[in-house]
Design an enzyme around this catalytic site. Structure first.
Site, PDB file in Angstrom:
ATOM      1  NE  ARG A   1      76.905  48.723  26.018  1.00 47.46           N
ATOM      2  CZ  ARG A   1      77.460  48.235  27.117  1.00 47.46           C
ATOM      3  NH1 ARG A   1      78.580  47.547  27.051  1.00 47.46           N
ATOM      4  NH2 ARG A   1      76.901  48.412  28.287  1.00 47.46           N
TER       5      ARG A   1
ATOM      6  CG  HIS B   1      51.855  54.723  19.044  1.00 44.12           C
ATOM      7  ND1 HIS B   1      52.743  55.652  19.505  1.00 44.12           N
ATOM      8  CD2 HIS B   1      52.612  53.737  18.479  1.00 44.12           C
ATOM      9  CE1 HIS B   1      53.992  55.258  19.224  1.00 44.12           C
ATOM     10  NE2 HIS B   1      53.927  54.094  18.616  1.00 44.12           N
TER      11      HIS B   1
ATOM     12  CE  LYS C   1      54.241  45.210  15.069  1.00 46.23           C
ATOM     13  NZ  LYS C   1      54.363  46.546  14.488  1.00 46.23           N
TER      14      LYS C   1
HETATM   15  C1  BG6 Z   1      56.213  51.969  16.765  1.00 42.63           C
HETATM   16  C2  BG6 Z   1      56.019  50.517  17.101  1.00 42.63           C
HETATM   17  O1  BG6 Z   1      56.170  52.759  17.924  1.00 42.63           O
HETATM   18  O2  BG6 Z   1      55.182  52.382  15.886  1.00 42.63           O
HETATM   19  C3  BG6 Z   1      56.021  49.672  15.840  1.00 42.63           C
HETATM   20  O3  BG6 Z   1      57.062  50.097  17.974  1.00 42.63           O
HETATM   21  C4  BG6 Z   1      55.003  50.195  14.863  1.00 42.63           C
HETATM   22  O4  BG6 Z   1      55.754  48.308  16.153  1.00 42.63           O
HETATM   23  C5  BG6 Z   1      55.164  51.698  14.658  1.00 42.63           C
HETATM   24  O5  BG6 Z   1      55.165  49.505  13.641  1.00 42.63           O
HETATM   25  C6  BG6 Z   1      54.022  52.257  13.841  1.00 42.63           C
HETATM   26  O6  BG6 Z   1      54.272  53.598  13.546  1.00 42.63           O
HETATM   27  P1  BG6 Z   1      53.565  54.289  12.305  1.00 42.63           P
HETATM   28  O7  BG6 Z   1      53.920  55.723  12.433  1.00 42.63           O
HETATM   29  O8  BG6 Z   1      54.128  53.609  11.093  1.00 42.63           O
HETATM   30  O9  BG6 Z   1      52.112  54.008  12.462  1.00 42.63           O
END
Ligand code: BG6
Length: 485
Positions: A49, A245, A341
């Site tokens: 945008r 993940h 986290k």
């Molecule tokens: C992302 C999340 O998909 O993956 C984040 O939204 C997270 O919150 C990140 O920090 C972690 O990815 P990686 O590859 O650093 O483990």
């Protein structure tokens, strides 16, 4: 059809002024170009945008690439000037998408591109549906060549929203045109799970309920919510990390051998794992939130004190849960999964713990504890795997000690590419193997829906600690423990 080598195309990024493009996609495109892996003629059209022209967008991109320190100023400038273009998309009306279509056709014409298009939706969830509608209404869902659409996670907020998004996409795109990204699937160490399991006979023969005592998956992060307060507070750890993940890791660890290496053969087996997973009871879940503490010798604020987070937020930054797979291979083997986290260190690991020998003739005294054998799949920051086993300590005394056999990628192959890099090449080739299919994403939401609907009460843990004590209790009540350091 998967091509043998990537074909020239226009790489259109919707949301091109956002974080994902600036921090991830641009460096990856730059790196692919540097390695000669961008098909000749390919161009990138940023769409957003913000009122920018090509020059303004190139300046923004150059400053992002410079802060990523990927190369010299001249190389960055040359890349931006040659490859990047920008189109401002004013609103969500049909008209503005028609303008976008004209611009796409113009860039393709100017650079003699054959009309192959990647439409990468690097957008917040709420912008996805109107954008898909706009793309469809302007007829951008198909073109003179192939058209592929890439969607980021989160894919929906729950089962119902994921289903409607799938239905909407299905109105305009065939499933083989849709690439749902989970960047964990681009990590070499995650892809190696299949090789480790199905190219090594000794592994597969032990990988079942007869031999395995428990499986644990840990995705620990040191970072806090960073500058993504608005997104994170509306998502939380279950939606941000577990549903995608961690669940992807679970399916690869637990799936049956696929019939072939074809994408659908592999994805069919992953879906079966999710179909056999018992819907999680809120009682089998711990939801935690970090309070202030110390990480890496630095004092950090609690989640509720982070900029942009409401002081009474009930969003979880930590989840631990127990999962059951009701199938022949894994009946009665608990799968423990956790993420958080502001934990002491970044570490993603899968640990498969084997059963103890039926009789332990060596464990005659308490001090000579015999540990169960373990296979640890190291996803990051260290990449590879380790096998922990017992050895005799030399000498007369019957002493036993745990040691590890290690394979670390870095020692053999050097640094591995970013997961996004691998996945972007897959999209360019049209290879969907490492992307999430519609039924797969719905099955994973189905699993967590009960917890989203009835979230267990929040517990708290200080930043820099190992997480809430309740996560230990969750595992101990079943006679198990977490093994990851
Ligand atoms: C992302 C999340 O998909 O993956 C984040 O939204 C997270 O919150 C990140 O920090 C972690 O990815 P990686 O590859 O650093 O483990």
């Amino acid at each position: 059809m998967v091509s043998a080598s990537p074909e020239p195309h226009l790489f259109v990024v919707m949301g091109a002024t956002g974080n994902l493009m600036q921090l991830k996609l641009l460096p990856v495109l730059f790196s692919l170009q540097g390695k000669g892996q961008l098909p000749p003629g390919t161009r990138v059209l940023g769409v957003a945008r913000r009122a920018l022209d090509d020059v303004g967008f190139r300046t923004l991109a150059a400053s992002s690439l410079r802060s990523a320190k990927v190369a010299s100023d001249e190389q960055v400038r040359a890349f931006c000037d040659t490859f990047l273009f920008y189109h401002q998309l004013g609103g969500e009306t049909e008209g503005s998408f028609a303008d976008l279509r004209r611009r796409i056709e113009q860039v393709e014409h100017d650079h003699q591109l054959p009309g192959n298009r990647i439409l990468y939706l690097a957008l917040p969830l709420e912008a996805i549906s109107p954008t898909v509608e706009g793309i469809g209404a302007a007829g951008l869902n198909s073109g003179p060549g192939w058209t592929r659409v890439v969607l980021e996670k989160p894919f929906g907020r729950d089962l119902a929203s994921a289903r409607s998004l799938n239905q909407l996409l299905g109105r305009y795109f065939a499933e083989q045109q849709i690439f749902r990204i989970d960047h964990y699937l681009g990590k070499e160490t995650v892809q190696n799970l299949l090789v480790f399991r199905f190219a090594n006979m000794f592994v597969e023969s032990l990988w079942n309920r007869e031999r395995v005592d428990q499986v644990e998956i840990t995705v620990a992060e040191q970072v806090g919510v960073a500058d993504r307060a608005e997104y994170y507070d509306s998502a939380g750890a279950l939606r941000d990390m577990i549903q995608n993940h961690a669940t992807q890791l679970l399916t690869l660890v637990a799936m049956e051998p696929p019939a072939t290496r074809e994408a659908d053969s592999i994805r069919n087996e992953k879906v079966k794992v999710l179909q056999s997973a018992v819907r999680i009871r809120p009682a089998d879940v711990v939801r935690g939130q970090y309070t202030s503490g110390t990480v890496n010798s630095q004092a950090v604020p609690g989640y509720r004190q982070e900029p942009g987070i409401p002081p009474t937020s009930g969003t979880e930054t930590y989840v631990a849960l127990r999962l059951k797979l009701d199938n022949w291979r894994w009946q009665n083997v608990p799968f423990f999964v956790r993420t958080g986290k502001r934990l002491p260190a970044k570490s993603t690991q899968v640990i498969v713990t084997f059963k103890a020998p039926p009789v332990s003739i060596f464990q005659t005294e308490e001090e000579y504890e015999v540990n169960p054998d373990r296979v640890t799949i190291l996803v990051q920051p260290q990449e590879g795997f380790e096998i922990a086993f017992e050895v005799k300590v030399p000498g007369r005394e019957p002493r036993v000690q745990t040691h590890r056999m290690k394979f670390h990628y870095a020692d053999v192959f050097g640094p591995l590419p970013d997961g996004y890099e691998t996945l972007l090449v897959d999209v360019m080739l049209g290879d969907p193997t490492h992307f999430v299919r519609a039924d797969e994403v719905e099955e994973s939401w189905r699993l967590y829906d009960p917890v989203l609907q009835h979230p267990p009460p929040l517990v708290f843990y200080p930043a820099g600690s190992e997480g809430p004590r309740e996560a230990e209790a969750l595992v101990e009540q079943w006679g198990h423990r977490w093994f990851a350091d």
